[in-house]
Design a protein around this motif. Structure first.
Motif, PDB file in Angstrom:
ATOM      1  N   PHE A 109     -33.612 -10.435 -34.432  1.00  0.00           N
ATOM      2  CA  PHE A 109     -32.335 -10.683 -34.072  1.00  0.00           C
ATOM      3  C   PHE A 109     -31.620 -12.216 -34.748  1.00  0.00           C
ATOM      4  CE2 PHE A 109     -29.175 -13.045 -31.720  1.00  0.00           C
ATOM      5  CZ  PHE A 109     -28.435 -12.108 -31.241  1.00  0.00           C
ATOM      6  N   TYR A 110     -32.563 -12.755 -35.173  1.00  0.00           N
ATOM      7  CA  TYR A 110     -32.256 -14.240 -36.038  1.00  0.00           C
ATOM      8  C   TYR A 110     -31.753 -13.776 -37.276  1.00  0.00           C
ATOM      9  CZ  TYR A 110     -32.034 -18.792 -38.449  1.00  0.00           C
ATOM     10  OH  TYR A 110     -31.583 -19.664 -39.219  1.00  0.00           O
ATOM     11  N   TRP A 111     -32.424 -12.928 -37.991  1.00  0.00           N
ATOM     12  CA  TRP A 111     -31.912 -12.836 -39.524  1.00  0.00           C
ATOM     13  C   TRP A 111     -30.728 -11.700 -39.576  1.00  0.00           C
ATOM     14  CZ3 TRP A 111     -33.279 -16.152 -42.846  1.00  0.00           C
ATOM     15  CH2 TRP A 111     -34.195 -17.176 -42.658  1.00  0.00           C
ATOM     16  N   MET A 116     -24.961 -11.111 -40.069  1.00  0.00           N
ATOM     17  CA  MET A 116     -23.742 -10.478 -39.748  1.00  0.00           C
ATOM     18  C   MET A 116     -22.525 -11.643 -39.850  1.00  0.00           C
ATOM     19  SD  MET A 116     -24.458  -7.714 -36.762  1.00  0.00           S
ATOM     20  CE  MET A 116     -25.738  -8.594 -35.913  1.00  0.00           C
ATOM     21  N   HIS A 117     -22.965 -12.715 -40.122  1.00  0.00           N
ATOM     22  CA  HIS A 117     -22.194 -13.639 -40.284  1.00  0.00           C
ATOM     23  C   HIS A 117     -21.579 -13.880 -41.693  1.00  0.00           C
ATOM     24  CE1 HIS A 117     -21.136 -15.892 -36.468  1.00  0.00           C
ATOM     25  NE2 HIS A 117     -22.292 -15.207 -36.032  1.00  0.00           N
ATOM     26  N   ARG A 118     -22.083 -13.255 -42.710  1.00  0.00           N
ATOM     27  CA  ARG A 118     -21.505 -13.104 -43.923  1.00  0.00           C
ATOM     28  C   ARG A 118     -20.170 -12.685 -43.794  1.00  0.00           C
ATOM     29  NH1 ARG A 118     -25.979 -11.443 -48.579  1.00  0.00           N
ATOM     30  NH2 ARG A 118     -27.322 -13.199 -48.165  1.00  0.00           N
ATOM     31  N   ARG A 119     -19.118 -12.926 -44.505  1.00  0.00           N
ATOM     32  CA  ARG A 119     -17.742 -12.645 -44.527  1.00  0.00           C
ATOM     33  C   ARG A 119     -17.427 -11.051 -44.214  1.00  0.00           C
ATOM     34  NH1 ARG A 119     -13.167 -11.610 -47.430  1.00  0.00           N
ATOM     35  NH2 ARG A 119     -14.361 -11.966 -49.294  1.00  0.00           N
ATOM     36  N   ARG A 120     -17.736 -10.297 -45.091  1.00  0.00           N
ATOM     37  CA  ARG A 120     -17.517  -9.167 -45.050  1.00  0.00           C
ATOM     38  C   ARG A 120     -17.991  -8.400 -43.989  1.00  0.00           C
ATOM     39  NH1 ARG A 120     -17.723  -6.935 -51.386  1.00  0.00           N
ATOM     40  NH2 ARG A 120     -15.999  -8.103 -52.172  1.00  0.00           N
ATOM     41  N   LEU A 124     -16.310  -6.871 -40.623  1.00  0.00           N
ATOM     42  CA  LEU A 124     -16.379  -5.271 -40.372  1.00  0.00           C
ATOM     43  C   LEU A 124     -16.692  -5.113 -39.037  1.00  0.00           C
ATOM     44  CD1 LEU A 124     -16.426  -2.304 -41.281  1.00  0.00           C
ATOM     45  CD2 LEU A 124     -18.614  -2.596 -42.185  1.00  0.00           C
ATOM     46  N   ALA A 125     -17.813  -5.715 -38.459  1.00  0.00           N
ATOM     47  CA  ALA A 125     -18.553  -5.429 -37.221  1.00  0.00           C
ATOM     48  C   ALA A 125     -18.593  -6.650 -36.380  1.00  0.00           C
ATOM     49  CB  ALA A 125     -19.895  -4.963 -37.527  1.00  0.00           C
ATOM     50  N   HIS A 126     -19.195  -7.875 -36.582  1.00  0.00           N
ATOM     51  CA  HIS A 126     -19.396  -8.933 -35.795  1.00  0.00           C
ATOM     52  C   HIS A 126     -18.313  -9.679 -35.169  1.00  0.00           C
ATOM     53  CE1 HIS A 126     -22.206 -11.333 -33.801  1.00  0.00           C
ATOM     54  NE2 HIS A 126     -22.060 -12.423 -34.620  1.00  0.00           N
ATOM     55  N   ALA A 127     -17.012  -9.409 -35.640  1.00  0.00           N
ATOM     56  CA  ALA A 127     -15.970  -9.915 -35.285  1.00  0.00           C
ATOM     57  C   ALA A 127     -15.816  -9.390 -33.584  1.00  0.00           C
ATOM     58  CB  ALA A 127     -14.918  -9.838 -36.176  1.00  0.00           C
ATOM     59  N   VAL A 128     -16.127  -8.217 -33.379  1.00  0.00           N
ATOM     60  CA  VAL A 128     -15.670  -7.587 -32.297  1.00  0.00           C
ATOM     61  C   VAL A 128     -16.466  -8.502 -31.078  1.00  0.00           C
ATOM     62  CG1 VAL A 128     -16.468  -5.690 -30.803  1.00  0.00           C
ATOM     63  CG2 VAL A 128     -15.413  -5.218 -33.073  1.00  0.00           C
ATOM     64  N   HIS A 129     -17.793  -8.746 -31.402  1.00  0.00           N
ATOM     65  CA  HIS A 129     -18.422  -9.654 -30.133  1.00  0.00           C
ATOM     66  C   HIS A 129     -17.772 -11.133 -30.366  1.00  0.00           C
ATOM     67  CE1 HIS A 129     -21.643 -10.948 -27.874  1.00  0.00           C
ATOM     68  NE2 HIS A 129     -22.238 -11.925 -28.656  1.00  0.00           N
ATOM     69  N   SER A 142     -21.293  -6.135 -25.846  1.00  0.00           N
ATOM     70  CA  SER A 142     -20.015  -5.907 -26.666  1.00  0.00           C
ATOM     71  C   SER A 142     -20.023  -5.851 -28.088  1.00  0.00           C
ATOM     72  CB  SER A 142     -18.796  -6.952 -25.964  1.00  0.00           C
ATOM     73  OG  SER A 142     -17.697  -6.793 -26.618  1.00  0.00           O
ATOM     74  N   PHE A 143     -20.498  -4.728 -28.562  1.00  0.00           N
ATOM     75  CA  PHE A 143     -20.581  -4.813 -30.315  1.00  0.00           C
ATOM     76  C   PHE A 143     -20.062  -3.800 -30.620  1.00  0.00           C
ATOM     77  CE2 PHE A 143     -25.244  -6.132 -28.455  1.00  0.00           C
ATOM     78  CZ  PHE A 143     -24.901  -7.339 -28.414  1.00  0.00           C
ATOM     79  N   HIS A 144     -19.565  -4.117 -32.076  1.00  0.00           N
ATOM     80  CA  HIS A 144     -19.134  -2.909 -32.972  1.00  0.00           C
ATOM     81  C   HIS A 144     -20.453  -2.091 -32.976  1.00  0.00           C
ATOM     82  CE1 HIS A 144     -18.505  -0.969 -36.635  1.00  0.00           C
ATOM     83  NE2 HIS A 144     -17.211  -1.141 -36.527  1.00  0.00           N
ATOM     84  N   PRO A 145     -20.243  -0.351 -33.249  1.00  0.00           N
ATOM     85  CA  PRO A 145     -21.601   0.346 -33.413  1.00  0.00           C
ATOM     86  C   PRO A 145     -22.365  -0.129 -34.449  1.00  0.00           C
ATOM     87  CG  PRO A 145     -19.487   1.567 -33.040  1.00  0.00           C
ATOM     88  CD  PRO A 145     -19.060  -0.078 -33.136  1.00  0.00           C
ATOM     89  N   ILE A 146     -22.037  -1.045 -35.570  1.00  0.00           N
ATOM     90  CA  ILE A 146     -22.782  -1.105 -36.535  1.00  0.00           C
ATOM     91  C   ILE A 146     -23.828  -2.329 -35.925  1.00  0.00           C
ATOM     92  CG2 ILE A 146     -23.023  -2.404 -38.807  1.00  0.00           C
ATOM     93  CD1 ILE A 146     -20.439  -1.087 -39.720  1.00  0.00           C
ATOM     94  N   GLU A 147     -23.272  -3.390 -35.356  1.00  0.00           N
ATOM     95  CA  GLU A 147     -24.182  -4.356 -34.674  1.00  0.00           C
ATOM     96  C   GLU A 147     -24.865  -3.683 -33.752  1.00  0.00           C
ATOM     97  OE1 GLU A 147     -24.094  -8.605 -32.475  1.00  0.00           O
ATOM     98  OE2 GLU A 147     -22.198  -7.829 -33.326  1.00  0.00           O
TER      99      GLU A 147
END
Length: 240
Positions: A109-111, A116-120, A124-129, A142-147
């Motif tokens: 989870f940590y890594w 997922m905090h890299r900009r792109r 794409l994904a982590h902004a949903v959370h 509450s996750f984007h499907p990728i996450e």
């Protein structure tokens, strides 16, 4: 549909329903508890909570499908290292396996969380959370499907390689559920003496994870602060 696929698909559908109901019941309980302990904390967040529930129910399918297939494979085909006889391994392995699973899950989870905090990938994904401002008891899944996919594969993968008693596995899943929710409630339910103790210095609760939602590039862990301490990404506690 081949007959040999039907049981696996049925197991995947059943597990999806179980994960979805588990989410609604557990998050619903802690949301109710929040209303009792911190009246009005979520009063202005109804549209946000609606989004959290919708994303979470989609995540339930992404978590449930691989878990259901693996559960079918364990029962029908003897896949996995899950065992049911307590004496199959030394008794000390029961608590040890619990801690091993939590540590390996926390490491993954940590890594992946830092990645997922890299900009792109964040956009794409982590902004949903992180759209949950502030997070609520409904935001834990509450996750984007990728996450969701990065979180869904880790426990089903571990059971193929690390032996674990089925009851201990249930305890791991319970811990994952409860900590995922309580870390997002927006207030600290654990006593101050624990959170600020030597033990609390190594554990993640809402006070620690809330700071991640405030400052983003810190406090990435799930259960333990080990990797945050080691990688110098720990920024201490918030005051939810």
């Amino acid at each position: 549909m081949p007959d040999n696929l039907a049981p696996a698909l049925l197991s995947a559908a059943a597990m999806t329903a179980i994960v979805g109901v588990r989410y609604l019941v557990t998050s619903g309980f802690f949301a109710w508890l929040t209303g009792r302990v911190r009246p009005g904390l979520y009063r202005e967040l109804r549209p946000q909570i609606g989004r959290e529930v919708r994303w979470s129910l989609l995540s339930a399918a992404i978590y449930g499908i691989p878990a259901g297939v693996v559960a079918w494979g364990w029962q029908a085909r003897g896949w996995t290292q899950v065992y049911t006889t307590a004496g199959a391994y030394p008794l000390w392995w029961l608590p040890a396996s619990y801690l091993v699973y939590l540590f390996l899950h926390d490491t993954w989870f940590y890594w992946t969380h830092r990645w997922m905090h890299r900009r792109r990938i964040f956009e794409l994904a982590h902004a949903v959370h992180h759209a949950s401002k502030p997070p609520t008891a409904w935001a834990a899944m509450s996750f984007h499907p990728i996450e969701a996919l990065t979180g869904a594969v880790v426990i089903p993968a571990l059971v193929f390689f690390v032996p674990i008693h089925v009851a201990v596995l249930g305890l791991v899943l319970l811990t994952m559920t409860v900590m995922g929710i309580t870390n997002h409630m927006g207030w600290e339910m654990f006593p101050r003496w624990l959170v600020h103790s030597r033990l609390g210095h190594h554990l993640i609760t809402a006070s620690h994870h809330q700071r991640h939602h405030e400052f983003y590039r810190c406090n990435y862990g799930l259960y333990f602060r080990f990797w945050d301490h080691l990688c110098k990404t720990d920024r201490g506690l918030s005051a939810p």
